[in-house]
Design a protein around this motif. Structure first.
Motif, short mmCIF file in Angstrom:
data_model
loop_
_atom_site.label_atom_id
_atom_site.label_comp_id
_atom_site.label_asym_id
_atom_site.label_seq_id
_atom_site.Cartn_x
_atom_site.Cartn_y
_atom_site.Cartn_z
N GLY A 1 0.78 -1.24 0.00
CA GLY A 1 0.00 0.00 0.00
C GLY A 1 0.81 1.28 0.00
N GLY A 2 2.06 1.21 0.30
CA GLY A 2 2.89 2.40 0.28
C GLY A 2 2.89 3.15 1.59
N PRO B 1 2.52 6.30 4.08
CA PRO B 1 1.58 7.43 4.10
C PRO B 1 2.33 8.75 3.90
CG PRO B 1 2.03 6.70 6.34
CD PRO B 1 2.74 5.74 5.44
N SER B 2 1.67 9.66 3.25
CA SER B 2 2.29 10.96 3.01
C SER B 2 2.06 11.91 4.19
CB SER B 2 1.70 11.58 1.74
OG SER B 2 2.12 12.93 1.63
N THR C 1 -3.36 3.70 3.07
CA THR C 1 -2.96 3.26 1.73
C THR C 1 -3.37 1.80 1.49
OG1 THR C 1 -0.79 2.58 2.54
CG2 THR C 1 -0.99 4.84 1.70
#
Lengths: 449, 211
Positions: A396-397, A399-400, A413
């Motif tokens: 999912g990557g 988080p920003s 994500t």
């Protein structure tokens, strides 16, 4: 470290006592955990079989349960659910060391870049210094990291969000756990070991509608001693349980109590070989039972007991509203080290291809730290999937930190229901549609090789 | 108390704490009237519930661990020595007072399962430990037959009601345990151990855990 009211019985007690007007409402509208839908009255009016079938009893006789356990074949694959209680801070477990926003949002809590092991697939990221064992597992390709798992419009109540994760749906009224529903569909009516809780009471994810499940405080501690009986009589003491459990009863509640006593005897017999667990690997030395529970679980699985799914709570208190560094490091260290020992144990026993562990928490923490060296309830949280057959990558990557939600929380994500569906389908080989409500609407990450 | 549903809610809640089946409409109305006419006092309502025949003749309820423990301590006339120990054991038995989601404990439909039974066992052992008879010093009147030993164990707990089936199971077990002693002296010692064991077994018997 202090946690919030929901986590502090003492705080509630003292506040109520000082106010002198009864206990405060803990949380309006909070959902009851899965498995609590049957009140005591319902339990009695509807007969014991229904309630006890959820919590480990059944309508079957002791002999039938004995035969059920004996005849059930060990499943090919086992899923373990491990809960980090309180909402673990994902951007501390895997922290964006080189992101300027991280230092800005965490002026006192930011972990120095050099403190943690570099995350191999993203040089900006680091593992928490106490999570070295997780870094080891990731390096071996045996851990999938979910740095921002959650759901849209996250509920920041411990009760509610934990309930959602336990039942596998954002439904406050669902009364069965997602693993319990799975057992309802694939389990047998006479094997209470198929769903095993190791926390001393039933874990809500295992709450089923009909399949019997067992609750055990620890695999090695299921013994019964009494004062003043000496070794001679102590050896015979537990022989009393079988006749007490087998005696007839016309009253439904008395009959239910007898069934529980009979099941205690049955379960105790099953576990006798594990009183002195000889683990092939060293587990962390701790006064907490968590490492020994994992060691016991490995021994139970190694003995071929018919366990399909397991649920338990990890060591630690992750509701870190204040003094977060100490509490998080303490919990994370023992949990991660114990998980690595468990994996090594499974490998030594030749079981590592059969067991996958899901680690989850009810939410993450808010991106910006608070004024107490802590963090408050957030949204997206941390998760892991551990095992030989796991796809060892980020799911999912990350988080920003530049794109937070309106409350300043991390956006997910990966959706936890998609993770559950992926585990059901890719690991347990079962269509998630029958277990996870609206399963078709959630993308399944690739978790299993 | 201004809510019109308050009397019926309270009556239902209180009744359900003591009686396993719901009150019939007439009983419910009577109880509500007692409560309202007493100006919302709990005591008259509680007295009426405790005097109702269904409390004694109706189906059994599982005792919450706290009630189970309080009953043991009350029967023995002892108090809590170490509240911290009790709290830990109560949790093992499935009940943490004042802990969410309700102030009575965690979940009153989970009082009995394979894990919480062990907690109750430990609670009973904790209560019994300071009172255990010494096998090394049997009393002059120490019985050594199953029947009298069970009778003394029941008397120890204030003679709780146990079903004939439970009594028979306990006597049968005691007879088997006593058979391990092959000499008169050994039988006297073992009989003390069996009496201690019977105290423990009575306290965790299905009969004693329900009422």
């Amino acid at each position: 470290m202090s946690c919030c009211d929901e986590f502090s019985r003492a705080t509630l007690f003292h506040r109520a006592a000082s106010a002198g007007r009864g206990l405060p409402g803990i949380e309006p509208g909070m959902p009851e955990p899965a498995g609590t839908g049957l009140s005591r009255r319902t339990f009695l009016l509807r007969g014991a079989g229904v309630a006890l079938s959820v919590y480990g009893a059944s309508k079957l006789s002791l002999r039938a349960l004995d035969e059920g356990v004996a005849q059930a074949a060990p499943p090919e694959r086992v899923l373990v659910s491990l809960y980090l209680a309180g909402g673990a801070d994902t951007i501390s477990v895997l922290y964006p060391a080189l992101d300027p926003a991280y230092a800005r949002l965490r002026p006192t809590l930011a972990i120095p870049p050099a403190a943690g092991a570099t995350f191999p697939d993203d040089p900006r990221m680091r593992w928490h210094p106490a999570a070295g064992s997780l870094a080891t597992l990731y390096g071996e390709g045996k851990l999938a990291a979910l740095p921002a798992v959650g759901y849209t419009n996250a509920d920041q109540s411990h009760f509610t969000s934990r309930h959602y994760y336990e039942v596998g749906a954002t439904d406050a009224h669902l009364r069965t756990g997602w693993l319990g529903r799975y057992l309802d569909l694939v389990g047998t009516p006479d094997n209470p070991l198929q769903g095993l809780s190791l926390d001393g009471a039933l874990a809500p994810p295992l709450a089923s509608a009909k399949a019997p499940v067992g609750a055990l405080s620890s695999a090695g501690g299921y013994t019964f001693a009494a004062p003043g009986v000496g070794s001679t009589v102590a050896g015979r003491l537990q022989e009393a349980l079988a006749p007490l459990g087998a005696a007839p009863a016309t009253d439904a509640t008395l009959a239910a109590a007898r069934r529980v006593v009979a099941q205690v005897d049955s379960l105790r017999d099953s576990l006798v070989p594990f009183r002195s667990i000889a683990s092939p690997v060293a587990y962390p030395d701790s006064r907490d039972a968590f490492p020994s529970r994992l060691a016991g679980l490995a021994a139970l699985l190694g003995a071929g007991l018919p366990i399909r799914v397991v649920a338990m709570r990890a060591y630690g208190q992750y509701d870190t509203h204040s003094d977060q560094p100490e509490a998080l490091a303490s919990g994370l260290q023992l949990t991660a080290d114990s998980l690595l020992a468990f994996q090594r144990d499974l490998e030594a026993r030749g079981l590592a291809d059969r067991v996958v562990t899901l680690v989850w928490s009810e939410f993450g923490r808010r991106a910006r730290e608070n004024a107490s060296r802590g963090t408050d309830h957030g949204a997206a949280g941390v998760g892991f999937v551990v095992g030989n057959r796991v796809v060892g990558q980020v799911v999912g990557g990350f988080p920003s930190l530049a794109d937070l939600d309106e409350l300043g929380n991390l956006k997910p994500t990966a959706d936890f229901r998609g993770v559950y569906a992926a585990l059901l389908e890719q690991w347990l080989g079962f269509d998630a549609g029958g277990v996870i409500p609206d399963a078709s609407s959630f993308a399944r990450p690739a978790l299993i090789r | 108390v201004e809510n019109p549903k308050h009397p019926s809610f309270l009556v239902g809640k209180l009744w359900g704490s003591f009686v396993a089946v719901p009150p019939d409409a007439s009983t419910e109305r009577t109880l509500e009237r007692i409560y309202v006419q007493s100006r919302y006092r709990i005591r008259p309502l509680l007295e009426a519930i405790l005097r109702h025949p269904l409390l004694y003749e109706g189906p059994r309820l599982v005792k919450p661990p706290v009630v189970h423990t309080a009953g043991m301590l009350r029967a023995l006339g002892t108090g809590l020595v170490n509240g911290e120990v009790w709290a830990g054991l109560g949790q093992a038995a499935g009940q943490r007072l004042f802990y969410p989601p309700d102030v009575g404990g965690w979940d009153d439909s989970r009082w009995l399962d394979t894990a919480t039974f062990r907690g109750r066992w430990q609670l009973a052992a904790q209560v019994l430990t300071p009172l255990a008879l010494s096998p090394g010093a049997p009393a002059a009147d120490q019985p050594s037959d199953p029947g009298p030993l069970l009778d003394r164990a029941l008397a120890f707990w204030g003679r709780p009601t146990v079903t004939p089936e439970t009594a028979a199971a306990l006597r049968g077990w005691a007879a088997a345990a006593l058979a391990d002693a092959t000499t008169t002296a050994a039988r006297r010692q073992v009989s003390v151990m069996v009496e201690n064991a019977l105290r423990q077994l009575v306290a965790v018997s299905p009969d004693y855990m329900t009422a």
